[in-house]
Design an enzyme around this catalytic site. Structure first.
Site, PDB file in Angstrom:
ATOM      1  CD  GLU A  95      46.480  11.937 -11.735  1.00 22.49           C
ATOM      2  OE1 GLU A  95      45.512  11.489 -12.360  1.00 22.49           O
ATOM      3  OE2 GLU A  95      47.645  11.908 -12.173  1.00 22.49           O
ATOM      4  CD  GLU A 126      50.282   8.871 -10.309  1.00 20.59           C
ATOM      5  OE1 GLU A 126      49.958   8.695 -11.505  1.00 20.59           O
ATOM      6  OE2 GLU A 126      49.464   8.976  -9.400  1.00 20.59           O
TER       7      GLU A 126
HETATM    8  C1  GLA Z   1      47.219   8.909 -12.992  1.00 22.08           C
HETATM    9  C2  GLA Z   1      46.694   8.288 -11.720  1.00 22.08           C
HETATM   10  C3  GLA Z   1      47.180   6.901 -11.495  1.00 22.08           C
HETATM   11  C4  GLA Z   1      47.179   6.117 -12.771  1.00 22.08           C
HETATM   12  C5  GLA Z   1      47.985   6.842 -13.801  1.00 22.08           C
HETATM   13  C6  GLA Z   1      48.082   6.109 -15.109  1.00 22.08           C
HETATM   14  O1  GLA Z   1      48.385   9.559 -12.850  1.00 22.08           O
HETATM   15  O2  GLA Z   1      46.977   9.064 -10.592  1.00 22.08           O
HETATM   16  O3  GLA Z   1      46.370   6.292 -10.522  1.00 22.08           O
HETATM   17  O4  GLA Z   1      45.862   5.965 -13.209  1.00 22.08           O
HETATM   18  O5  GLA Z   1      47.368   8.070 -14.067  1.00 22.08           O
HETATM   19  O6  GLA Z   1      48.863   6.804 -16.037  1.00 22.08           O
END
Ligand code: GLA
Length: 667
Positions: free
Chosen positions: A150, A306
C-alpha cells in the site's frame, strides 16, 4: 489466470508467520489446506526479522516456512518486506524519516516511516530486495512478487529537504527552464516569481493558499516519487525472475497515487478493499472500486489482495459483516473481474495494533467460529469457478477519471469546496449500478472507441488532447453525459478563456456565463419539459443555449427559467450536460433516457437490490446474480442453466435468499 503457478481462482491471505512460534506453522498449513487456500502473501512486514542489523541477514526461518508451504502445495506471493523499515534505519539515517507539511518528523514505532526521496531508504531497500530475489528466485513456491505494501497509505508525500531537492529535479525535467516554470505556475500573481531553482520548495505550510500549480505539480511529483521506489524494486525482481508476475496492492480510489500510471507498470493489478458493513451503500461503492481495478488492468483479471472476514479495527465503531456478506462481496469482486480473493490476514494477531482486526483464522477455536465456516465455504465455492479464467466484462459505458483532474478539482479556492471528485463520480455511477449497466473507468485521453456511452463527471482540468478525444467520440456517434464544472482549466490549472466550458462549448451547444454554488443544505427546483418537478443542490450553472435543447430548467432562484440539463445533437452522436446536481429521482429518469439513446443496458432483468453481472469469453458466458437485499428475491431466468455454486440446474424463477448468490453458466 493471474499466475501460471496457481491455475485456479486464487484464495488466501497475508500470512505473517513471524508473529508466531514455529509450532503454530504446522497448524496454519493444515487449516490452509482445509480452507482450500492456494496462495499466501508472505513477509510483508518482516524486514526487521530478515535483516536484524544492517547487512546481517537471517533467512533461515523464511527458508523453512517456504519449504513447509511447498510440502503442502501452497504457493507464495512473496513480499519484498520494504513496507516498514527496521528501527536501525532511523537510528543510522535519521534523515530517512518523513516530514509533514508543518515540519513535523514522523518517527518509527508504527510503519511506513520513510521519506520516498530518501537515498538511504532506497539503497537499503534495494539491498534487501536484491537478496530476497537472489535467494528465492528458483524456489518452487514463488508464484508472484508482492512489492512493498500500500504505497502512500500513511505517508504519501514528504516535505523534507531531500524531498525538496528531488521535487526540483522533477520540475527541471518537466519544464527545462525556470521561465517555463514561472509561466506554468502563474508566478506573476502575488509576487511569486522564482529567480533560482533553489528558491523552489514543496508547498510547505504557508500564510495562506499556496500556488495552485505548485500544489498540483507536488501531487504529480509525490505520486512519481513513490512510483520510482516501486520501479526500483520491480527492476531488481525482473532481473532475477523475468517470468514471475509483479504486483503492489492498490487502495481503490486512492487520491495520492495516479493509478493509471502505476497500473501500466504492474503485471497484475491488485487491490485492498474494506467496505463499511454499516453503510447501506457499501456494496455499490465496492462495485465501483472493483470496476476501477478491472479497468486499470485494461480489462484483465485482477486480485482482491486484502479484505476482512468480519471486522476491521480502524474505524471508530467496527461493525461486522453479517453472516453471508463476506461471501457475497467476494463473489461480487469475482463478478467484476477478480480472479483472486484474499484477506488481511491469515491468522488474527495476538499483539500489536491490529489484534482486533478479524482474520481467516480467528482468536477463538476455528471450529467454534461462524467466520471460519464462511472462510471454508468460500474456499470451496471458488474451486468451482475455474472456468471463469479468461472471461472478461462487457461494458460499453465508460466513466472518465483522471488523477490530474481529481487533484486540481480539489485544490483550495474554488467556487465551492464541496465539489468532490469521488462524490461526483459516485453520483453518476450509482444509478448505473442500480440499473445493472456494466461500467468501465477510462482515462479521458484513452481510446474510447469501444464504448457507446461516456460519462464525464466534473472534468474540470482537461488537456487539449483529451478534450479533442471526447469531442471526436461524440462526433463518431457516441453519447456523452458531462456534469458541471468541466472543461474549465488546462493542465497547468489556468482558466481556459473565451467562455466556459471553452473546449466543450460547440460539443455541448451552450455557453456558461457563471457558476452559482448553492449554500450547504440549500436546494433548488427543477422543472422538466414534461411538467414534472424535481430538486437539485450543490451547484447551478448559468447556461445560455447555443444549439442545445433544454430538457430541464431551474424553477427558482434569480436564474429561474434558465436551462439546467441540456442535450445537443453533435456529429453522429449527442452530448448531454448536467448544469446542477439533480436528486436521485431525476437521475434515474435521465440515465434511463441516456442509456436508451446509447443502446446500453443490463445483461438481464433483475428486481431492485439484485446485482447482475456477466463475464464471458468466446467459449463461455457466466451470469452472476447477487442479492444484496435483506429479503429473498426472485429473478426470472431466460432459459435453463446450471448454477456453478450449488451445482443445481435452474430454470424459470431463481429464488435468492438474503445475501444469496448464483453463478449461472449461460453457455
Ligand atoms: C491495509 C494493510 C494491512 C492491514 C490492513 C488492515 O490494507 O495493507 O497491512 O493494515 O490495512 O485493514
Amino acid at each position: 489466470m493471474i499466475t501460471p503457478k496457481v491455475p485456479h481462482i486464487i484464495y488466501g491471505g497475508d500470512y505473517n508467520p513471524e508473529q508466531w512460534p514455529q509450532s503454530v506453522w504446522a497448524e496454519d498449513v493444515r487449516l490452509m489446506r482445509a480452507a482450500n487456500v492456494n496462495l499466501v502473501s508472505v513477509g510483508i512486514f518482516s524486514w526487521a526479522k530478515l535483516e536484524p542489523q544492517p547487512d546481517e541477514y537471517d533467512f533461515g526461518w523464511l527458508d523453512r516456512l517456504l519449504d513447509l508451504l511447498h510440502e503442502n502445495g501452497i504457493m507464495a506471493n512473496l513480499a519484498t518486506a520494504t513496507a516498514s523499515p527496521p528501527p536501525w534505519l532511523a537510528r543510522l539515517y535519521p534523515e530517512s524519516l518523513p516530514v509533514t507539511k508543518d515540519g513535523v518528523v514522523l518517527h518509527p514505532g508504527a510503519r511506513q516511516h520513510y521519506c520516498p526521496s530518501s537515498a538511504a531508504y532506497r539503497e537499503r531497500a534495494a539491498g534487501l530486495v536484491g537478496r530476497i530475489a537472489e535467494r528465492y528466485k528458483d524456489h518452487p513456491v514463488l508464484a508472484m512478487w508482492h512489492v512493498n505494501n500500500e504505497y502512500g497509505c500513511h505517508v504519501s508525500e514528504c516535505y523534507c529537504d531531500a524531498s525538496a531537492a528531488h521535487f526540483r529535479r522533477w520540475l527541471e525535467n518537466r519544464y527545462g527552464d525556470l521561465e517555463r516554470l514561472n509561466e506554468a505556475w502563474g508566478t506573476a500573481f502575488w509576487s511569486q516569481r522564482y529567480g533560482r531553482w533553489d528558491e523552489i520548495l514543496p508547498p510547505r505550510s504557508a500564510p495562506t493558499f499556496a500556488n495552485p500549480t505548485q500544489q498540483l505539480d507536488f501531487r504529480r511529483f509525490s505520486s512519481d516519487a513513490l512510483l520510482g521506489l516501486y520501479e526500483m524494486e520491480r527492476e531488481i525482481l525482473r532481473g532475477a525472475t523475468p517470468d514471475v508476475p509483479v504486483t503492489t496492492n492498490f487502495m481503490g480510489f486512492f487520491k495520492p497515487a495516479d493509478y493509471w500510471k502505476w497500473a501500466g507498470r504492474e503485471d497484475v493489478v491488485s487491490d485492498d478493499s474494506y467496505p463499511d458493513p454499516s453503510d447501506p451503500e457499501a456494496h455499490v461503492l465496492a462495485a465501483m472500486n472493483r470496476d476501477l481495478m478491472r479497468s486499470l488492468g485494461g480489462g484483465n483479471s485482477w486480485v482482491l489482495m486484502e479484505q476482512t472476514t468480519v471486522r476491521v479495527n480502524w474505524r471508530r465503531r467496527n461493525a461486522p459483516k453479517e453472516p453471508g456478506r463476506m461471501r457475497l462481496w467476494s463473489l461480487q469482486a469475482v463478478a467484476r473481474g477478480a480472479d483472486g480473493i484474499m484477506f488481511f490476514q491469515w491468522r488474527q494477531s495476538k499483539a500489536g495494533a491490529e489484534k482486533f482486526h478479524s482474520a481467516m483464522v480467528p482468536h477463538v477455536r476455528p471450529e467454534d467460529s461462524r467466520s471460519w465456516a464462511e472462510v471454508k465455504r468460500l474456499g470451496e465455492d471458488l474451486t468451482k469457478l475455474d472456468g471463469l479464467s479468461g472471461t472478461r466484462g462487457e461494458a460499453r459505458t465508460a466513466v472518465l477519471i483522471d488523477w490530474d483532474n481529481w487533484w486540481a478539482l480539489e485544490l483550495d479556492s474554488k467556487p465551492s469546496a464541496d465539489v468532490r471528485m469521488i462524490e461526483g463520480l459516485y453520483f453518476l455511477y450509482r444509478p448505473l449500478f442500480e440499473a445493472n449497466v456494466p461500467v468501465d473507468f477510462a482515462h479521458p485521453g484513452s481510446d474510447l472507441s469501444s464504448y457507446d456511452l461516456v460519462i464525464a463527471p466534473n472534468l474540470y482540468l482537461v488537456t487539449d488532447e483529451a478534450a479533442e478525444n471526447v469531442r471526436s467520440f461524440v462526433e463518431d456517434g457516441g453519447t456523452l453525459l458531462m456534469s458541471f464544472f468541466s472543461g474549465i482549466v488546462d493542465e497547468n490549472d489556468h482558466v481556459r478563456l473565451g467562455g466556459y466550458p471553452a473546449p466543450f462549448k460547440d460539443l455541448l451547444g451552450l455557453t456558461i456565463e457563471d457558476f452559482v454554488p448553492l449554500a450547504e443544505g440549500a436546494t433548488g427546483c427543477l422543472a422538466t419539459e414534461e411538467g414534472a418537478s424535481f430538486s437539485c443542490d450543490l451547484w447551478a450553472d448559468l447556461v445560455h443555449l447555443r444549439g442545445a435543447e433544454a430538457l430541464t430548467t431551474f424553477a427558482d432562484g434569480f436564474y429561474g427559467g434558465m436551462p439546467a440539463v441540456t442535450r445537443n445533437a453533435y456529429g453522429g452522436g449527442s452530448a448531454y450536460y448536467l448544469g446542477t446536481r439533480p436528486d436521485a429521482g431525476y437521475m434515474g429518469v435521465l440515465l434511463e433516457r441516456v442509456c436508451a439513446e446509447a443502446g446500453v443496458g443490463a445483461p438481464s432483468e433483475a428486481p431492485p437490490g439484485v446485482e447482475v453481472v456477466r463475464r464471458r469469453s468466446t467459449e463461455a458466458s457466466y451470469l452472476f446474480v447477487l442479492n444484496h437485499g435483506e429479503e429473498a428475491a426472485d429473478v426470472e431466468l431466460e432459459g435453463p442453466t446450471v448454477d456453478l455454486l450449488s451445482g443445481a440446474g435452474r430454470d424459470g424463477t431463481l429464488r435468492l435468499e438474503p445475501f444469496g448468490a448464483a453463478v449461472l453458466r449461460e453457455w
